[in-house]
Design a protein around this motif. Sequence first.
Motif, PDB file in Angstrom:
ATOM      1  N   HIS A  13       0.424   2.938 -39.713  1.00 19.49           N
ATOM      2  CA  HIS A  13      -0.433   3.678 -38.915  1.00 19.49           C
ATOM      3  C   HIS A  13      -1.028   2.608 -37.992  1.00 19.49           C
ATOM      4  N   ASP A  67      -0.312  21.530 -35.553  1.00 19.44           N
ATOM      5  CA  ASP A  67      -1.534  20.741 -35.043  1.00 19.44           C
ATOM      6  C   ASP A  67      -1.711  20.957 -33.553  1.00 19.44           C
ATOM      7  N   THR A  68      -0.655  20.985 -32.546  1.00 14.81           N
ATOM      8  CA  THR A  68      -0.744  20.970 -31.253  1.00 14.81           C
ATOM      9  C   THR A  68      -1.301  22.337 -30.850  1.00 14.81           C
ATOM     10  N   VAL A  71      -4.992  22.351 -31.465  1.00 23.10           N
ATOM     11  CA  VAL A  71      -5.836  21.886 -30.346  1.00 23.10           C
ATOM     12  C   VAL A  71      -5.772  22.585 -29.136  1.00 23.10           C
ATOM     13  N   ILE A  76      -9.300  21.245 -27.738  1.00 16.36           N
ATOM     14  CA  ILE A  76      -9.660  20.200 -27.954  1.00 16.36           C
ATOM     15  C   ILE A  76      -9.497  18.910 -27.237  1.00 16.36           C
ATOM     16  N   HIS A  77     -10.626  18.097 -26.912  1.00 19.82           N
ATOM     17  CA  HIS A  77     -10.299  17.095 -25.803  1.00 19.82           C
ATOM     18  C   HIS A  77     -10.697  15.693 -26.325  1.00 19.82           C
ATOM     19  N   GLN A  78     -10.900  15.649 -27.443  1.00 22.56           N
ATOM     20  CA  GLN A  78     -11.420  14.249 -27.954  1.00 22.56           C
ATOM     21  C   GLN A  78     -11.021  14.019 -29.670  1.00 22.56           C
ATOM     22  N   THR A  79     -10.978  12.680 -29.841  1.00 20.16           N
ATOM     23  CA  THR A  79     -10.707  12.432 -31.048  1.00 20.16           C
ATOM     24  C   THR A  79     -11.866  11.488 -31.492  1.00 20.16           C
ATOM     25  N   PRO A  80     -12.555  11.695 -32.583  1.00 26.10           N
ATOM     26  CA  PRO A  80     -12.359  12.628 -33.404  1.00 26.10           C
ATOM     27  C   PRO A  80     -12.867  14.058 -33.016  1.00 26.10           C
ATOM     28  N   SER A  81     -12.858  15.065 -33.482  1.00 25.17           N
ATOM     29  CA  SER A  81     -13.060  16.428 -33.309  1.00 25.17           C
ATOM     30  C   SER A  81     -13.379  17.183 -34.581  1.00 25.17           C
ATOM     31  N   PRO A  92     -19.266  15.088 -32.569  1.00 28.94           N
ATOM     32  CA  PRO A  92     -18.731  15.000 -33.890  1.00 28.94           C
ATOM     33  C   PRO A  92     -19.662  13.982 -34.710  1.00 28.94           C
TER      34      PRO A  92
END
Length: 110
Positions: A13, A67-68, A71, A76-81, A92
């Motif tokens: 990853h 997962d999509t 979202v 959802i617009h950010q990581t992490p959420s 978060p």
Amino acid sequence: VLAQDSDSYWAFHKALFNKQPTDDAEAPWITNELLLNLAKQYAPKVNQDKLAQDIKNKTTKPQLDADTNIVKMYNIHQTPSILINGTVVNNPFDYEEIVSLIEKAKAGRG
């Protein structure tokens, strides 16, 4: 990679993440060849033929679609959420908000 060798997944990853282009983040850059080469290099226990077949057959597509859909459903617009009992945590990294939402959920108020 994760399904075949969870111990090597994070190295794979990280290598994939590091291959991202810095000049045009929206440009397509992930290829089957790149995935297989990184797996060979960072997850040597992974069976290359099986991985190639899984990529070709889109074996994990149902998981990605799930997962999509999450979202999209929660916008959802950010990581992490973080979602707690169906509520998106605005920040978060806000420990107090996270604790508050958990306590509300435990009390049946959220």
